[in-house]
Structure formats: C-alpha cells, structure tokens
Design an enzyme around this catalytic site. Structure first.
Site, PDB file in Angstrom:
ATOM      1  N   SER A  36       0.831  -1.194   0.000  1.00 57.71           N
ATOM      2  CA  SER A  36       0.000   0.000   0.000  1.00 57.71           C
ATOM      3  C   SER A  36       0.873   1.255   0.000  1.00 57.71           C
ATOM      4  O   SER A  36       1.747   1.396  -0.854  1.00 57.71           O
ATOM      5  CB  SER A  36      -0.956  -0.046   1.209  1.00 57.71           C
ATOM      6  OG  SER A  36      -1.970   0.919   1.092  1.00 57.71           O
ATOM      7  N   LYS A  57       4.602   2.271  -2.100  1.00 60.46           N
ATOM      8  CA  LYS A  57       5.105   3.494  -2.734  1.00 60.46           C
ATOM      9  C   LYS A  57       6.506   3.801  -2.201  1.00 60.46           C
ATOM     10  O   LYS A  57       7.420   4.152  -2.957  1.00 60.46           O
ATOM     11  CB  LYS A  57       4.165   4.662  -2.438  1.00 60.46           C
ATOM     12  CG  LYS A  57       2.694   4.434  -2.717  1.00 60.46           C
ATOM     13  CD  LYS A  57       1.863   5.649  -2.354  1.00 60.46           C
ATOM     14  CE  LYS A  57       0.419   5.329  -2.020  1.00 60.46           C
ATOM     15  NZ  LYS A  57      -0.350   4.688  -3.058  1.00 60.46           N
ATOM     16  N   TRP A  92      -9.509   0.303  -6.171  1.00 57.94           N
ATOM     17  CA  TRP A  92      -8.989   1.599  -5.726  1.00 57.94           C
ATOM     18  C   TRP A  92      -7.539   1.781  -6.167  1.00 57.94           C
ATOM     19  O   TRP A  92      -7.110   2.872  -6.520  1.00 57.94           O
ATOM     20  CB  TRP A  92      -9.104   1.665  -4.206  1.00 57.94           C
ATOM     21  CG  TRP A  92      -8.701   2.946  -3.560  1.00 57.94           C
ATOM     22  CD1 TRP A  92      -7.533   3.187  -2.870  1.00 57.94           C
ATOM     23  CD2 TRP A  92      -9.434   4.162  -3.501  1.00 57.94           C
ATOM     24  NE1 TRP A  92      -7.512   4.466  -2.394  1.00 57.94           N
ATOM     25  CE2 TRP A  92      -8.678   5.091  -2.769  1.00 57.94           C
ATOM     26  CE3 TRP A  92     -10.677   4.560  -4.007  1.00 57.94           C
ATOM     27  CZ2 TRP A  92      -9.102   6.393  -2.514  1.00 57.94           C
ATOM     28  CZ3 TRP A  92     -11.110   5.854  -3.749  1.00 57.94           C
ATOM     29  CH2 TRP A  92     -10.325   6.753  -3.021  1.00 57.94           C
ATOM     30  N   HIS A 129      -7.337  -5.697  -0.975  1.00 57.58           N
ATOM     31  CA  HIS A 129      -6.166  -4.958  -0.530  1.00 57.58           C
ATOM     32  C   HIS A 129      -5.536  -5.657   0.672  1.00 57.58           C
ATOM     33  O   HIS A 129      -6.153  -5.772   1.729  1.00 57.58           O
ATOM     34  CB  HIS A 129      -6.605  -3.542  -0.150  1.00 57.58           C
ATOM     35  CG  HIS A 129      -5.482  -2.561  -0.024  1.00 57.58           C
ATOM     36  ND1 HIS A 129      -4.780  -2.087  -1.111  1.00 57.58           N
ATOM     37  CD2 HIS A 129      -4.952  -1.950   1.062  1.00 57.58           C
ATOM     38  CE1 HIS A 129      -3.877  -1.220  -0.706  1.00 57.58           C
ATOM     39  NE2 HIS A 129      -3.957  -1.124   0.607  1.00 57.58           N
TER      40      HIS A 129
END
Length: 420
Positions: A261, A265, A352, A402
């Site tokens: 998540s 990044k 998402w 997720h």
C-alpha cells in the site's frame, strides 16, 4: 469502497475524520478512462532517443530528478551517526532452525537520537543469506507472540482490530500480523526477514514535518520540492540498509525491499534512490506507486494529495485534476530499477489501486529492460487471476482485495529464487 481517513490537529491532540464515499466518486469504468499517451522513458526531454546504456544512465538521472522535484521531494544526504543496540538474540528460534533478534538502531544527528526497532529473522546456516526488508504498519509486536518484542511507543494509527486507540499501540495487537509476514515460511526457503514499524521513521499524519526523520534536520527550510513522508519512509529504509551491511548473516548484495500500500510506494522510491536494494517489490501500491496516474482510475492524484497532504512533495499538488500535464508517469519509476528485478502485485478486488494500471506500468517500463538485453514484463495483456508472470519485471493479480497475503509472499520468494 474502503474508508480512508485524514488526520487533523486539535490543540495538542490528533483525531481522524473519515472521508466518506460521497466526498469522492472514483471511476471504476474502463470506458471512462481518458485517452492518454505515456512519456517515453527512452526519450530525453530534448527529444533525443536513448540508444545505449551510457545514454540511459543520463536519461535515468533526468527522470529521477523529475520524480524527486515533482512527486516525492528531495531527501537530504545522511551526515549523522548510526549506533546499533542489541535488545535480544534468540539463537534457537523455530526449534533451532532460525535466529530471531531485536536491534534498536539509533539515528543520531546534532544531539538528536531517533530510535528504530528492527525485528530480524534468519536461518541458522553457515553461509550468508539473502533477505527481505519491509516496513510494517502496526508495530513489531504484531509479528511476535511473546512479550520479548516490545509494543512500540511511537504514534500509531487507530485500529480496533490491532488494539490501537488514542494513537497508541497495545498488547491486544500482539501476533495479529504474523500471517502477513510469514517468517517461518520465509526462513524455510532460505531467506532472512527484517521489519520495523514505519511510524518510528515518520508518524503518518500531517505534523508539519517536525517529527521522525524530518525532525533530524531542523535547520532545513522547506520548499515545494522538499521530501514528504513517503520519501521519509524510503530514506529510512536506506539507513536500515546502512546497518544491514554490517551483519555477517546477510548477503548484503541480495536484499529485496518490499512494501504494501503506501509502504509499497515507499519501497519503490527506496529502490529508485538506492541501488543497494537488489530487488524491489510493490504490493498493492496504487496511485503514487505502481499505477499509472494518467488513467485516473480508482484513487487519483487529487484524491491522494487532498487526503494525505504529508505524503508527497508540495509540487505534486499542481497536478491535481491535471494528470496529463505530469512530465512523468509511474512506469518510469519502475524503469528506474533497471536492470534490477522489480515485482508488482495487485488484488483483483482492489479497484482503488487500479490493478490494470499497475500492470500497464510494468509493460511500459519493459523497453528499458530490453535495452539491457533483459526480458521485462513477459506478456503484454493482463494475466489471469492467480497466474503470475515473471521476467525481470514480475506481476500477478490475485484473488481478493487490498492486503499483503501469504500468496503474495510465495510469488516473491519464487521471484527472488529466480534472480538471486
């Protein structure tokens, strides 16, 4: 859709205000994805084409500096000291198959001391072993069933399941994330695992960059290109790598950096900043991670900047609702890893994070790998669910949503076996 939160300062306290679905309506229709063209990673800003590895080195720096200025922010050079304090060592962990130890890493600069607790597992072999390094969300105690691994005292996100409230962790979270970090299976495959709580590096709320790693540099005046929290977490991973290079059990040339998540990044940006990470893994990293911004599918640049204003450089805000004006896109971030292997994973229900946009990043980064005579993404069409594809760029979309799951780890271990 998942609920997300933004933090607000109220006096000296912090509370979370949920962002409701009506505040932002994401696009989940492929037919509504705008027409776009991606910037070519092998085309200099002046229009010249990259035709050699030497030219790629120059183009790579050009791309990196754009990401640094416009997206993540510029991180300072580390000029402090690292000190490692041994908290405990369990040489007969897992019935003698492994060693578990706790290290408190002290980042010292200008009279300040930022402690980071590392939880380390590695197989009891005579030779040095490869390892995975990743940040966890709720504290090292969530990866342990015994009280030897202490509950962190740093600020933590509230989560009833994890037993955290009033932004404090508790014993109620102990052991609840072992399934997300299956250290026994990782060790059994011959790998070490190093993890630490990301909030010790930088607390995940808009604190004006006063705490965590940003607080080690109080003399720095901030501008629109200064580092945000994603860059802070990534920078911190490099400081952990500084320490890991001194560990005799580890093959420091075979360290994979991994994140899920928002921490996916951070793992990607860490891999771009620091080529000591020999393999880079993005798990469900979405917008600002592996997913193409120009698709405007699921979470968008405007949505992420307004919800989490501390994550990125201030400059990133100028592309809110203006993704087509970005001088780069996220496929070029993946390309910065070349020739090192990079793996991107999605969850089919995690719309998402735009699974297709993550896959298309892999495809669009592949020409840079071919410049090195390496296979990037082996296929040009999205693979079936639970059917991984592995070249020097790997990708899978698994069933479910997720999360960092055991299925994901099994693919990462296979990918590491392939390249290590």
């Amino acid at each position: 859709m998942r609920n997300f939160c933004i933090s607000l300062l109220v006096g000296s306290g912090i509370f979370f205000q949920p962002i409701q679905a009506q505040d932002f309506e994401p696009n989940y229709e492929e037919g509504l994805v705008p027409s776009y063209s991606l910037p070519d990673p092998l085309l200099f800003a002046n229009g010249d084409t990259v035709t050699s590895l030497e030219e790629w080195n120059s183009r790579r720096q050009e791309i990196f500096k754009i990401f640094e200025k416009e997206v993540y922010g510029k991180s300072p050079e580390w000029d402090g000291e690292l000190e490692a304090e041994v908290l405990f060592v369990n040489p007969d962990f897992m019935d003698g198959k492994a060693t578990r130890k706790g290290i408190r890493l002290h980042l010292k600069r200008n009279g300040q001391d930022l402690p980071l607790d590392l939880l380390i597992f590695y197989p009891n072999t005579r030779k040095s072993v490869p390892a995975f390094l990743g940040l966890n969300f709720y504290g090292n105690h969530t990866l342990a069933t015994d009280s030897q691994v202490v509950v962190p005292t740093a600020w933590i996100r509230n989560n009833e399941t994890m037993g955290s409230s009033d932004n404090k962790a508790s014993e109620a979270g102990r052991g609840k994330r072992i399934s997300n970090w299956p250290y026994e299976k990782i060790v059994a495959r011959g790998y070490g695992l190093v993890s630490l709580y990301y909030g010790e590096l930088d607390p995940d709320f808009d604190d004006g960059f006063q705490n965590g790693v940003h607080g080690l540099f109080p003399e720095e005046s901030r501008d629109a290109a200064s580092w945000g929290s994603v860059a802070g977490w990534a920078w911190g991973l490099s400081r952990v790598m500084d320490y890991l290079e001194t560990e005799s059990w580890l093959n420091s040339e075979k360290v994979a950096v991994l994140g899920h998540s928002r921490l996916g990044k951070a793992a990607l940006w860490a891999g771009a900043m620091d080529d000591r990470f020999a393999l880079v893994i993005s798990n469900n990293s979405g917008c600002g991670g592996a997913a193409l911004s120009r698709r405007q599918y699921g979470e968008t640049v405007a949505r992420i900047n307004r919800s989490f204003p501390h994550w990125f450089a201030e400059n990133f805000n100028q592309y809110n609702e203006r993704e087509m004006e970005l001088p780069i896109d996220q496929h070029q971030l993946l390309a910065l890893m070349a020739p090192r292997p990079v793996y991107v994973a999605s969850g089919v229900e995690d719309r998402w994070a735009d699974p297709k946009g993550e896959f298309l990043s892999c495809v669009a980064a592949s020409p840079v790998y071919r410049l090195f005579d390496l296979e990037g993404m082996p296929v040009s069409s999205p693979p079936a669910v639970n059917h991984p594809e592995m070249g020097h760029i790997g990708y899978h979309v698994r069933s479910g949503g997720h999360g960092l799951l055991e299925y994901d780890w099994m693919q990462y271990l296979d990918f590491a076996d392939l390249h290590f």
